[in-house]
Scaffold this motif. Structure first.
Motif, PDB file in Angstrom:
ATOM      1  N   CYS A  19       0.876  -1.170   0.000  1.00 23.98           N
ATOM      2  CA  CYS A  19       0.000   0.000   0.000  1.00 23.98           C
ATOM      3  C   CYS A  19       0.913   1.219   0.000  1.00 23.98           C
ATOM      4  CB  CYS A  19      -0.904   0.005   1.226  1.00 23.98           C
ATOM      5  SG  CYS A  19      -2.168  -1.282   1.214  1.00 23.98           S
ATOM      6  N   ALA A  20       0.895   1.976  -1.081  1.00 23.07           N
ATOM      7  CA  ALA A  20       1.884   3.030  -1.294  1.00 23.07           C
ATOM      8  C   ALA A  20       1.239   4.404  -1.398  1.00 23.07           C
ATOM      9  CB  ALA A  20       2.674   2.751  -2.576  1.00 23.07           C
ATOM     10  N   ASN A  21       1.893   5.371  -0.809  1.00 20.23           N
ATOM     11  CA  ASN A  21       1.477   6.762  -0.952  1.00 20.23           C
ATOM     12  C   ASN A  21       2.048   7.289  -2.266  1.00 20.23           C
ATOM     13  OD1 ASN A  21       0.460   9.299  -0.432  1.00 20.23           O
ATOM     14  ND2 ASN A  21       2.188   9.912   0.852  1.00 20.23           N
ATOM     15  N   GLY A  22       1.465   6.818  -3.358  1.00 17.85           N
ATOM     16  CA  GLY A  22       1.953   7.124  -4.698  1.00 17.85           C
ATOM     17  C   GLY A  22       2.205   5.842  -5.458  1.00 17.85           C
ATOM     18  N   GLN A  23       1.123   5.227  -5.944  1.00 16.06           N
ATOM     19  CA  GLN A  23       1.224   3.916  -6.590  1.00 16.06           C
ATOM     20  C   GLN A  23       2.153   3.934  -7.795  1.00 16.06           C
ATOM     21  OE1 GLN A  23      -2.054   2.598  -9.040  1.00 16.06           O
ATOM     22  NE2 GLN A  23      -2.049   0.561  -8.089  1.00 16.06           N
ATOM     23  N   LYS A  24       2.019   4.926  -8.665  1.00 20.23           N
ATOM     24  CA  LYS A  24       2.849   4.954  -9.884  1.00 20.23           C
ATOM     25  C   LYS A  24       4.323   5.089  -9.529  1.00 20.23           C
ATOM     26  CE  LYS A  24       3.554   7.153 -14.362  1.00 20.23           C
ATOM     27  NZ  LYS A  24       5.031   7.102 -14.212  1.00 20.23           N
ATOM     28  N   GLN A  25       4.638   5.946  -8.566  1.00 19.31           N
ATOM     29  CA  GLN A  25       6.025   6.129  -8.159  1.00 19.31           C
ATOM     30  C   GLN A  25       6.603   4.819  -7.630  1.00 19.31           C
ATOM     31  OE1 GLN A  25       6.641   8.860  -4.874  1.00 19.31           O
ATOM     32  NE2 GLN A  25       8.611   9.525  -5.696  1.00 19.31           N
ATOM     33  N   ALA A  26       5.815   4.097  -6.845  1.00 19.07           N
ATOM     34  CA  ALA A  26       6.265   2.823  -6.311  1.00 19.07           C
ATOM     35  C   ALA A  26       6.487   1.804  -7.425  1.00 19.07           C
ATOM     36  CB  ALA A  26       5.258   2.282  -5.296  1.00 19.07           C
ATOM     37  N   LEU A  27       5.561   1.742  -8.367  1.00 16.48           N
ATOM     38  CA  LEU A  27       5.694   0.794  -9.467  1.00 16.48           C
ATOM     39  C   LEU A  27       6.931   1.090 -10.309  1.00 16.48           C
ATOM     40  CD1 LEU A  27       1.956   0.563 -10.557  1.00 16.48           C
ATOM     41  CD2 LEU A  27       3.312  -1.262  -9.505  1.00 16.48           C
ATOM     42  N   ASP A  28       7.174   2.349 -10.595  1.00 18.55           N
ATOM     43  CA  ASP A  28       8.363   2.719 -11.368  1.00 18.55           C
ATOM     44  C   ASP A  28       9.633   2.312 -10.621  1.00 18.55           C
ATOM     45  OD1 ASP A  28       6.750   3.783 -13.323  1.00 18.55           O
ATOM     46  OD2 ASP A  28       7.033   5.872 -12.712  1.00 18.55           O
ATOM     47  N   PHE A  29       9.654   2.504  -9.334  1.00 20.39           N
ATOM     48  CA  PHE A  29      10.819   2.194  -8.510  1.00 20.39           C
ATOM     49  C   PHE A  29      11.124   0.698  -8.530  1.00 20.39           C
ATOM     50  CE2 PHE A  29      12.524   1.036  -4.278  1.00 20.39           C
ATOM     51  CZ  PHE A  29      13.667   1.830  -4.227  1.00 20.39           C
ATOM     52  N   TYR A  30      10.146  -0.129  -8.211  1.00 19.29           N
ATOM     53  CA  TYR A  30      10.399  -1.566  -8.065  1.00 19.29           C
ATOM     54  C   TYR A  30      10.607  -2.252  -9.409  1.00 19.29           C
ATOM     55  CZ  TYR A  30       9.348  -1.204  -3.097  1.00 19.29           C
ATOM     56  OH  TYR A  30       9.389  -0.879  -1.759  1.00 19.29           O
ATOM     57  N   THR A  31       9.838  -1.875 -10.407  1.00 22.76           N
ATOM     58  CA  THR A  31      10.029  -2.516 -11.715  1.00 22.76           C
ATOM     59  C   THR A  31      11.339  -2.066 -12.359  1.00 22.76           C
ATOM     60  OG1 THR A  31       8.719  -0.796 -12.842  1.00 22.76           O
ATOM     61  CG2 THR A  31       7.554  -2.782 -12.117  1.00 22.76           C
ATOM     62  N   GLY A  32      11.744  -0.832 -12.095  1.00 24.53           N
ATOM     63  CA  GLY A  32      12.976  -0.336 -12.683  1.00 24.53           C
ATOM     64  C   GLY A  32      14.238  -0.902 -12.065  1.00 24.53           C
ATOM     65  N   LEU A  33      14.156  -1.311 -10.787  1.00 26.25           N
ATOM     66  CA  LEU A  33      15.348  -1.757 -10.067  1.00 26.25           C
ATOM     67  C   LEU A  33      15.493  -3.269  -9.963  1.00 26.25           C
ATOM     68  CD1 LEU A  33      15.349   0.805  -7.129  1.00 26.25           C
ATOM     69  CD2 LEU A  33      17.085   0.633  -8.908  1.00 26.25           C
ATOM     70  N   PHE A  34      14.382  -3.983  -9.871  1.00 23.61           N
ATOM     71  CA  PHE A  34      14.455  -5.386  -9.484  1.00 23.61           C
ATOM     72  C   PHE A  34      13.973  -6.361 -10.548  1.00 23.61           C
ATOM     73  CE2 PHE A  34      13.812  -2.959  -5.464  1.00 23.61           C
ATOM     74  CZ  PHE A  34      15.109  -3.112  -4.980  1.00 23.61           C
ATOM     75  N   GLY A  35      13.710  -5.875 -11.748  1.00 21.13           N
ATOM     76  CA  GLY A  35      13.320  -6.772 -12.823  1.00 21.13           C
ATOM     77  C   GLY A  35      11.909  -7.310 -12.715  1.00 21.13           C
TER      78      GLY A  35
END
Length: 263
Positions: free
Chosen positions: A153-169
């Motif tokens: 549960c993120a305070n900024g869903q898009k920002q979280a998605l960009d972070f995790y998909t961009g770093l961890f494959g």
């Protein structure tokens, strides 16, 4: 993380079916002298799901609280931290080596949710094995006792998605419409669904990950929660696929989640 490892063992062994070893090593209390007490969580089949860290008084005075913390595997913790900070994350706990486990660091993602990253130490005799051939028993969608689902549960869903998909494959699966609550965006690793990210509800104070542990009988697990001092915060709720989930607070104050079928 818990201030009462024995109490946590008494609770989760009955609820999930684990066999928690609250210490390891050779000190007077099972750990090496001067070492922070740490134990391991064994699944019903003997494989490992995670660990138990004892929160002492000093840790609690510094703000530590009972909770479950997840680990994301990386090839090199130190290199990963540089990429994480460049992507807007923060280092909460600098890298350290943990005996019998590996090298770890705690981070905060750009939304403030905390998680560990880890380069695990291979089991004895597997030092030269290919990582992709090693079985992951901490996470498994189907194995009883393992973490079967990771939910942010993120305070900024898009920002979280960009972070995790961009770093961890990680990849993006289906986005499920939840009406006023927004979308429930599924996460994938290869062909496996590993969890989801949703916008943090307003009543939730901070961004956080929840980890759903698989049980063979969700109704029996619910009964064990209440019989052993836990509190149900989200009662049995059916999810796609015909399974059921619940959320709760353990007797030491840590939030937990369970998933499973009705027997």
């Amino acid at each position: 993380m818990t201030p009462d490892a024995d109490g946590a063992k008494a609770f989760y062994d009955k609820v999930v079916g684990w066999n928690i070893q609250t210490t390891h090593g050779g000190g007077a209390e099972g750990n090496a002298p001067g070492e922070t007490p740490y134990g391991f969580i064994a699944n019903p089949d003997g494989s490992m799901t995670g660990g138990v860290l004892h929160l002492d008084e000093a840790m609690c005075e510094q703000g530590a609280r009972p909770c479950w913390m997840g680990y994301i595997g990386v090839d090199d913790v130190d290199s990963a931290l540089k990429a994480i900070e460049a992507a807007g994350g923060k280092t909460v706990m600098p890298p350290r080596d943990v005996a019998m486990a590996g090298r770890i660091a705690m981070i905060a993602d750009p939304c403030g949710a905390h998680v560990y990253i880890m380069t695990p130490t291979p089991p004895p005799g597997m030092e030269n094995a290919e990582n992709e051939n090693a079985e992951n028993t901490a996470f498994s969608p189907t194995k009883n006792g393992s973490c079967a689902w990771n939910e942010l549960c993120a305070n900024g869903q898009k920002q979280a998605l960009d972070f995790y998909t961009g770093l961890f494959g990680w990849g993006l699966g289906e986005a499920m419409d939840m009406g006023p609550m927004g979308s429930y965006q599924l996460l994938t690793k290869g062909a496996t669904q590993i969890g989801a990210v949703m916008e943090k509800p307003k009543e939730m104070p901070v961004s956080a990950w929840s980890y759903y542990f698989r049980v063979p009988d969700i109704e029996a697990a619910k009964a064990a929660v209440t019989a052993n001092g836990g509190t149900i915060t989200l009662d049995l709720t059916e999810v796609p696929g015909g399974e059921w989930v619940l959320n709760g607070i353990d007797p030491q104050g840590a939030h937990f989640a369970l998933i499973g079928a009705k027997a």
